[in-house]
Write a protein that holds these residues in place. Structure first.
Motif, mmCIF file in Angstrom:
data_model
loop_
_atom_site.group_PDB
_atom_site.id
_atom_site.type_symbol
_atom_site.label_atom_id
_atom_site.label_comp_id
_atom_site.label_asym_id
_atom_site.label_seq_id
_atom_site.Cartn_x
_atom_site.Cartn_y
_atom_site.Cartn_z
ATOM 1 N N MET A 1 62.586 88.892 -107.226
ATOM 2 C CA MET A 1 63.282 89.122 -105.975
ATOM 3 C C MET A 1 64.732 89.505 -106.278
ATOM 4 O O MET A 1 65.539 88.644 -106.599
ATOM 5 C CB MET A 1 63.272 87.876 -105.123
ATOM 6 C CG MET A 1 61.920 87.539 -104.556
ATOM 7 S SD MET A 1 61.969 86.094 -103.518
ATOM 8 C CE MET A 1 61.926 84.823 -104.753
ATOM 9 N N ASP A 9 71.410 91.596 -101.132
ATOM 10 C CA ASP A 9 70.241 91.071 -100.424
ATOM 11 C C ASP A 9 68.976 91.626 -101.076
ATOM 12 O O ASP A 9 69.061 92.423 -102.027
ATOM 13 C CB ASP A 9 70.342 91.357 -98.923
ATOM 14 C CG ASP A 9 70.304 92.822 -98.549
ATOM 15 O OD1 ASP A 9 69.794 93.646 -99.349
ATOM 16 O OD2 ASP A 9 70.766 93.164 -97.449
ATOM 17 N N ASP A 51 69.125 84.869 -99.527
ATOM 18 C CA ASP A 51 67.844 84.215 -99.836
ATOM 19 C C ASP A 51 66.721 85.249 -99.792
ATOM 20 O O ASP A 51 66.952 86.445 -99.526
ATOM 21 C CB ASP A 51 67.591 83.006 -98.923
ATOM 22 C CG ASP A 51 67.379 83.331 -97.458
ATOM 23 O OD1 ASP A 51 66.993 84.474 -97.114
ATOM 24 O OD2 ASP A 51 67.572 82.422 -96.629
ATOM 25 N N SER A 52 65.501 84.804 -100.042
ATOM 26 C CA SER A 52 64.358 85.725 -100.132
ATOM 27 C C SER A 52 63.998 86.383 -98.807
ATOM 28 O O SER A 52 63.318 87.406 -98.788
ATOM 29 C CB SER A 52 63.139 84.986 -100.684
ATOM 30 O OG SER A 52 62.685 84.018 -99.752
ATOM 31 N N LYS A 53 64.445 85.803 -97.696
ATOM 32 C CA LYS A 53 64.146 86.368 -96.379
ATOM 33 C C LYS A 53 65.227 87.333 -95.905
ATOM 34 O O LYS A 53 65.144 87.862 -94.800
ATOM 35 C CB LYS A 53 63.968 85.228 -95.379
ATOM 36 C CG LYS A 53 62.750 84.361 -95.681
ATOM 37 C CD LYS A 53 62.689 83.180 -94.739
ATOM 38 C CE LYS A 53 61.510 82.296 -95.020
ATOM 39 N NZ LYS A 53 61.443 81.755 -96.354
ATOM 40 N N GLY A 54 66.273 87.506 -96.716
ATOM 41 C CA GLY A 54 67.360 88.405 -96.339
ATOM 42 C C GLY A 54 68.470 87.726 -95.571
ATOM 43 O O GLY A 54 69.411 88.389 -95.132
ATOM 44 N N ASN A 55 68.384 86.393 -95.373
ATOM 45 C CA ASN A 55 69.498 85.663 -94.762
ATOM 46 C C ASN A 55 70.658 85.626 -95.752
ATOM 47 O O ASN A 55 70.449 85.537 -96.962
ATOM 48 C CB ASN A 55 69.095 84.228 -94.429
ATOM 49 C CG ASN A 55 68.031 84.170 -93.373
ATOM 50 O OD1 ASN A 55 68.161 84.753 -92.306
ATOM 51 N ND2 ASN A 55 66.950 83.462 -93.676
ATOM 52 N N ARG A 66 74.552 80.068 -92.555
ATOM 53 C CA ARG A 66 73.456 80.999 -92.799
ATOM 54 C C ARG A 66 73.521 82.050 -91.705
ATOM 55 O O ARG A 66 73.548 81.727 -90.515
ATOM 56 C CB ARG A 66 72.101 80.290 -92.757
ATOM 57 C CG ARG A 66 70.935 81.256 -92.998
ATOM 58 C CD ARG A 66 69.592 80.567 -93.006
ATOM 59 N NE ARG A 66 69.339 79.932 -91.723
ATOM 60 C CZ ARG A 66 68.406 79.004 -91.513
ATOM 61 N NH1 ARG A 66 67.650 78.589 -92.506
ATOM 62 N NH2 ARG A 66 68.236 78.487 -90.327
ATOM 63 N N ASP A 68 71.557 85.219 -90.061
ATOM 64 C CA ASP A 68 70.344 86.025 -89.940
ATOM 65 C C ASP A 68 70.827 87.409 -89.494
ATOM 66 O O ASP A 68 71.212 87.588 -88.332
ATOM 67 C CB ASP A 68 69.402 85.418 -88.905
ATOM 68 C CG ASP A 68 68.145 86.245 -88.687
ATOM 69 O OD1 ASP A 68 68.118 87.444 -89.067
ATOM 70 O OD2 ASP A 68 67.185 85.702 -88.120
ATOM 71 N N ASP A 95 64.951 79.205 -101.796
ATOM 72 C CA ASP A 95 65.847 79.391 -100.650
ATOM 73 C C ASP A 95 66.726 78.179 -100.362
ATOM 74 O O ASP A 95 67.121 77.938 -99.217
ATOM 75 C CB ASP A 95 65.077 79.811 -99.393
ATOM 76 C CG ASP A 95 64.496 81.211 -99.531
ATOM 77 O OD1 ASP A 95 65.027 81.995 -100.344
ATOM 78 O OD2 ASP A 95 63.517 81.505 -98.838
ATOM 79 N N ARG A 113 64.478 76.369 -95.897
ATOM 80 C CA ARG A 113 63.189 76.363 -95.196
ATOM 81 C C ARG A 113 63.093 75.222 -94.191
ATOM 82 O O ARG A 113 62.454 75.360 -93.156
ATOM 83 C CB ARG A 113 62.056 76.280 -96.211
ATOM 84 C CG ARG A 113 62.029 77.500 -97.116
ATOM 85 C CD ARG A 113 61.037 77.399 -98.232
ATOM 86 N NE ARG A 113 61.126 78.577 -99.081
ATOM 87 C CZ ARG A 113 60.499 78.716 -100.220
ATOM 88 N NH1 ARG A 113 59.708 77.762 -100.671
ATOM 89 N NH2 ARG A 113 60.645 79.815 -100.919
#
Length: 173
Positions: A1, A9, A51-55, A66, A68, A95, A113
């Motif tokens: 990642m 990101d 993080d892995s979710k793009g946050n 954080r 979003d 994360d 998470r």
């Protein structure tokens, strides 16, 4: 990642702070987007990561933010111990955002998470020749940091995000 724990990101976009905003440079479109902090939020301190979710995570005096980017929503995760003077942030591959609290010898973390906030207390330096009188007389570089403190700062995750490394500024480690 790609981008875990770094200023990139997962899509390779570059993130940085500018005043009271996080700024994204979209490397494909060659455009900038700003994400200002809401009124009343504390300013950014040293440290940010994705993080892995793009946050996007950023350190603040109160703990960690954080962002979003899709909703432009900031969430504050308050540190367990206040007034730690953040000095660095890194995100691991699960994360968790880790932030150094240089003034109080703690490393705070947020489980991205679950939202759980915790901290790790670093032990005082004990292998240096100092007396109890030394500890009373010299409060260190600020009124918060004792002579025997470690001074965690400048965190970094390894390339896979398996480990987070913490520099111990005052102890030379």
């Amino acid at each position: 990642m790609p981008g875990i724990g770094r200023d990139l990101d997962p899509e390779g976009n570059v993130w940085f702070t500018a005043g009271r905003s996080l700024v994204k440079f979209d490397v494909k479109a060659e455009t900038f987007s700003t994400y200002p902090l809401p009124k009343g939020y504390d300013e950014f301190h040293n440290g940010k990561g994705a993080d892995s979710k793009g946050n996007i995570w950023a350190a603040t005096g109160a703990g960690a933010y954080r962002l979003d980017p899709a909703t432009r929503q900031y969430t504050l995760f308050a540190s367990k111990t206040p007034l730690g003077r953040p000095y660095g942030l890194a995100v691991d591959r699960e994360d968790r955002a880790w932030f150094a609290q240089i003034a109080i010898d703690k490393v705070g973390y947020v489980d991205g998470r679950t939202g759980e906030v915790g901290e790790v207390t670093l032990p005082p330096i004990s292998d240096e020749p100092m007396t109890d009188e030394d500890r009373k007389v010299n409060p260190g570089w600020t009124w918060n940091q004792p002579l025997y403190g470690r001074g965690p700062r400048r965190l970094q995750a390894d390339p896979r995000g398996d480990y987070v490394w913490v520099a111990s500024h005052f102890s030379g480690h």
